[in-house]
Structure formats: C-alpha cells, structure tokens
Write a protein that holds these residues in place. Structure first.
Motif, PDB file in Angstrom:
ATOM      1  N   UNK A   6      62.428 -31.873  83.281  1.00 15.59           N
ATOM      2  CA  UNK A   6      62.801 -30.642  83.571  1.00 15.59           C
ATOM      3  C   UNK A   6      62.545 -29.527  82.542  1.00 15.59           C
ATOM      4  N   UNK A   7      62.633 -29.726  81.498  1.00 16.53           N
ATOM      5  CA  UNK A   7      62.580 -28.625  80.347  1.00 16.53           C
ATOM      6  C   UNK A   7      60.939 -28.138  80.249  1.00 16.53           C
ATOM      7  N   UNK A   8      60.200 -29.250  80.543  1.00 15.53           N
ATOM      8  CA  UNK A   8      58.607 -28.927  80.671  1.00 15.53           C
ATOM      9  C   UNK A   8      58.410 -28.121  81.893  1.00 15.53           C
ATOM     10  N   UNK A   9      59.041 -28.441  83.046  1.00 14.50           N
ATOM     11  CA  UNK A   9      58.505 -27.605  84.309  1.00 14.50           C
ATOM     12  C   UNK A   9      59.150 -26.482  84.449  1.00 14.50           C
ATOM     13  N   UNK A  10      60.273 -26.049  83.625  1.00 16.95           N
ATOM     14  CA  UNK A  10      60.872 -24.794  83.882  1.00 16.95           C
ATOM     15  C   UNK A  10      60.420 -23.794  82.901  1.00 16.95           C
ATOM     16  N   UNK A  26      65.768 -23.558  72.103  1.00 17.65           N
ATOM     17  CA  UNK A  26      66.127 -24.806  71.409  1.00 17.65           C
ATOM     18  C   UNK A  26      66.117 -26.007  72.307  1.00 17.65           C
ATOM     19  N   UNK A  27      64.987 -26.831  71.924  1.00 13.85           N
ATOM     20  CA  UNK A  27      64.912 -28.061  72.727  1.00 13.85           C
ATOM     21  C   UNK A  27      65.511 -29.222  72.072  1.00 13.85           C
ATOM     22  N   UNK A  39      56.986 -29.472  73.456  1.00  8.25           N
ATOM     23  CA  UNK A  39      57.682 -28.468  74.485  1.00  8.25           C
ATOM     24  C   UNK A  39      57.667 -26.934  73.835  1.00  8.25           C
ATOM     25  N   UNK A  40      57.735 -26.649  72.650  1.00  6.62           N
ATOM     26  CA  UNK A  40      57.737 -25.517  72.062  1.00  6.62           C
ATOM     27  C   UNK A  40      56.094 -24.874  72.015  1.00  6.62           C
TER      28      UNK A  40
END
Length: 134
Positions: A6-10, A26-27, A39-40
């Motif tokens: 979800x973090x990557x697709x958002x 902040x991941x 992700x960063x």
C-alpha cells in the motif's frame, strides 16, 4: 507486507523540485533496511518527475509463507502473486508513463522478507524470483 504494498502504490507526491526539497515520508513503521530504501527511492523518483499514480495492486491467490532463521530474530518469507494491471502513472501534463491494462495482464511473483520488530512485522527485503510468472 500489505502496508508495504500500500505504501508503494500510494506514491503520488506531486512535483518536488529541486531534489534537495524532497520530503520523503517516514516508512520505518512498515519497512527497514533495503526495503525502506526502496520505498524512499521510489518516492524520490516520483517526486522529482512529478509523477502521480492511481489504481491498486491486487493479491492473486493465496500467499505462501516460509519461516526464516535470521540470527535468532523471528522472520518469515512471503511469496505472493501481485497484479499491478490497474496501476496508471502520469506526468503533470497528463502524459501517461504507464497505463492501466486489463486485469491479470501484469502479474508477478514478489518475495518479501519480514522481521518482527517492536511487536510489528516490517518488510526488510523485497525481491523477485528468476521466473516471476504467477
């Protein structure tokens, strides 16, 4: 793992130039080490290009979980087929970088290594097998 996906697709930061001005989220609650850097880096790439992303990645079938022995830490490896067909990436002017495709046309096995840290699972590595077909 779902929070990582979800973090990557958002990632849709809008244009943030110059690069020194890019404020990366902040991941650390969902990823650590190389997975957090992934992700960063993806966020920074989208920000510097002004790309935005819509659509959701879907899990296809049942993920397979394997216990790992990593220096005494509770760790698992998850093999999951992801369908990213609904993902569309556009530039600020509307130019399509990656267009959405019919469901099931863009699938790949993803491998996530997760470790238990402070009572939460965090992704510590993300990779693809040699044959990533689902």
């Amino acid at each position: 793992m779902k929070k990582f996906i979800t973090g990557a697709q958002g990632i849709s930061p809008g244009r943030q130039v110059p690069e020194k001005a890019i404020k990366v989220p902040d991941y650390s609650k969902i990823a650590s080490g190389i997975a957090e850097l992934e992700l960063e880096s993806q966020f920074a790439e989208y920000a510097s290009n002004g790309w935005s992303q819509t659509g959701k990645v879907q899990v296809v079938g049942e993920p397979r979980v394997q216990d790992l022995n990593v220096k005494g830490a509770k760790s698992i490896r998850v093999f999951v087929c992801l369908d990213s067909s609904a993902i569309k990436v556009t530039e600020p002017d509307g130019h399509i970088v990656t267009d959405a495709t019919p469901p099931g046309t863009r699938t790949a096995v993803n491998i996530y290594d997760l470790s238990l840290k402070a009572q939460s699972w965090v992704v510590v590595n993300h990779q693809f097998p040699n044959d990533s077909s689902c």
